[in-house]
Design a protein around this motif. Structure first.
Motif, short mmCIF file in Angstrom:
data_model
loop_
_atom_site.label_atom_id
_atom_site.label_comp_id
_atom_site.label_asym_id
_atom_site.label_seq_id
_atom_site.Cartn_x
_atom_site.Cartn_y
_atom_site.Cartn_z
N PRO A 1 0.78 -1.27 -0.15
CA PRO A 1 0.06 0.02 0.11
C PRO A 1 0.83 1.23 -0.02
CG PRO A 1 0.07 -1.02 2.40
CD PRO A 1 0.50 -1.95 1.36
N LYS A 2 2.21 1.09 0.18
CA LYS A 2 2.89 2.35 0.56
C LYS A 2 2.96 3.14 -0.98
CE LYS A 2 5.88 0.84 4.18
NZ LYS A 2 7.41 0.44 4.33
N LYS A 3 2.84 2.49 -2.00
CA LYS A 3 2.79 3.06 -3.22
C LYS A 3 1.76 4.01 -3.71
CE LYS A 3 5.16 -0.59 -5.72
NZ LYS A 3 5.19 -1.59 -6.80
N ILE A 4 0.71 3.94 -2.77
CA ILE A 4 -0.67 4.65 -3.09
C ILE A 4 -0.96 5.37 -1.91
CG2 ILE A 4 -1.44 3.44 -5.20
CD1 ILE A 4 -3.55 1.90 -2.98
N MET A 5 -0.14 5.52 -0.77
CA MET A 5 -0.60 6.10 0.49
C MET A 5 -0.80 7.53 0.36
SD MET A 5 1.06 3.66 3.53
CE MET A 5 0.79 4.96 4.56
N HIS A 6 -0.29 8.14 -0.71
CA HIS A 6 -0.09 9.68 -0.87
C HIS A 6 -1.47 10.06 -1.38
CE1 HIS A 6 1.22 7.96 -4.77
NE2 HIS A 6 0.74 9.28 -5.14
N ILE A 7 -2.23 9.12 -2.15
CA ILE A 7 -3.52 9.46 -2.91
C ILE A 7 -4.80 9.74 -1.98
CG2 ILE A 7 -5.09 8.99 -4.78
CD1 ILE A 7 -2.71 6.87 -5.81
N PRO A 8 -5.26 10.78 -1.98
CA PRO A 8 -6.37 11.13 -1.23
C PRO A 8 -7.68 10.56 -1.81
CG PRO A 8 -5.92 13.02 -2.42
CD PRO A 8 -4.85 11.94 -3.03
#
Length: 305
Positions: free
Chosen positions: A125-132
């Protein structure tokens, strides 16, 4: 408003709670103690007709809430038949949902990670954790107590194998457990576990002891219950790899392509090969049986992976 549970001497005690803001954190308070059996507040008039006898009580405490809201809160405590009927006949309201504006920075990374894994069943999930993502707004304006009860309810819906993967992903163990010794894995789990417990921004005013005893002890139970299952997972993965390798030779298709193939694709591949190997078409009876066997193995892998 939400229903919270608390483990007490082998059973759960439930209470109706609400979150409120008291700088610098959101906190929770009890509105009403529901005891160990919240279903006692549900009165049934038939198998599916019921009312939840709390509306007047809550009004006297200054809370305006209707039966519709109470029904949503108490849904998990309803009889299975009542749940089925409600699910069957409840239609989504045709009201345009107003998106809640929020900042991803206001949500703790561990909460984001858990929600993404539960939503998408992903391994990294770290790859998309910045997406709100809009659904992450559900994690805002909630106390730690409400958040943990929210996650607890979602985790209860996972199947056993899904829980194993979920636990390994959220504590960053997924890519480690096949490569290191069990006691080393235990140590990493405990270290990662303690880091989260000691994070004040995560605890939101709760003590380490309270967070662990009331909420996070479930992860300890999950981990040490499932650790015995890890050798079986390794064995299954080895078996899965050998099946793909054997199928690749029989179908003359690369392993990567078979792994990506859907169940529908597998049926197409099987039918095509079956025409070649069928005894009525001049093929070998033994090879045809082998083809069917490997096809069934592939189907099982696709169905239960």
């Amino acid at each position: 408003m939400y229903i919270a549970r608390k483990p007490v001497f082998g059973h759960y005690e439930y209470s109706l709670k609400e979150s409120y803001y008291e700088a610098p954190y959101w906190k929770s308070r009890i509105i009403l103690d529901l005891g160990p059996t919240p279903e006692d507040y549900i009165t049934y008039y038939s198998e599916v007709a019921f009312s939840i006898d709390l509306e007047e009580k809550l009004k006297s405490l200054g809370y305006q809430i209707d039966q519709w809201e109470l029904e949503k809160l108490f849904f998990r405590f309803l009889k299975p038949e009542a749940q089925r009927i409600i699910t069957q006949f409840t239609r989504p309201r045709r009201i345009k949902k107003i998106r809640k504006h929020f900042s991803i920075k206001d949500i703790h990374p561990f909460d984001i990670k858990r929600r993404l894994v539960l939503k998408f069943n992903i391994s990294n999930p770290k790859k998309i954790m910045h997406i709100p993502y809009p659904f992450l707004s559900e994690l805002t304006e909630k106390s730690r107590d409400e958040l943990e009860n929210y996650f607890w309810d979602l985790e209860d819906r996972l199947k056993y194998r899904e829980k194993i993967k979920y636990l390994l992903v959220i504590f960053d163990l997924l890519y480690l457990y096949p490569r290191i010794k069990p006691w080393e894995l235990d140590e990493i789990f405990i270290n990662n576990f303690c880091k989260i417990l000691e994070d004040e921004s995560f605890r939101m005013g709760l003590s380490v002891e309270e967070l662990h005893r009331t909420y996070f002890c479930r992860y300890v139970w999950m981990y040490f219950d499932m650790i015995l299952f890890f050798p079986i997972i390794k064995k299954y993965k080895a078996h899965k790899k050998s099946i793909y390798f054997e199928a690749s030779k029989i179908f003359n298709i690369p392993v990567e392509e078979l792994e990506r193939a859907s169940i529908e694709d597998l049926f197409k591949i099987f039918r095509k090969k079956a025409k070649e190997l069928h005894p009525d078409k001049g093929g070998s009876h033994e090879k045809f049986i082998q083809l069917r066997k490997i096809f069934e193995e592939l189907l099982n892998i696709k169905k239960y992976s």
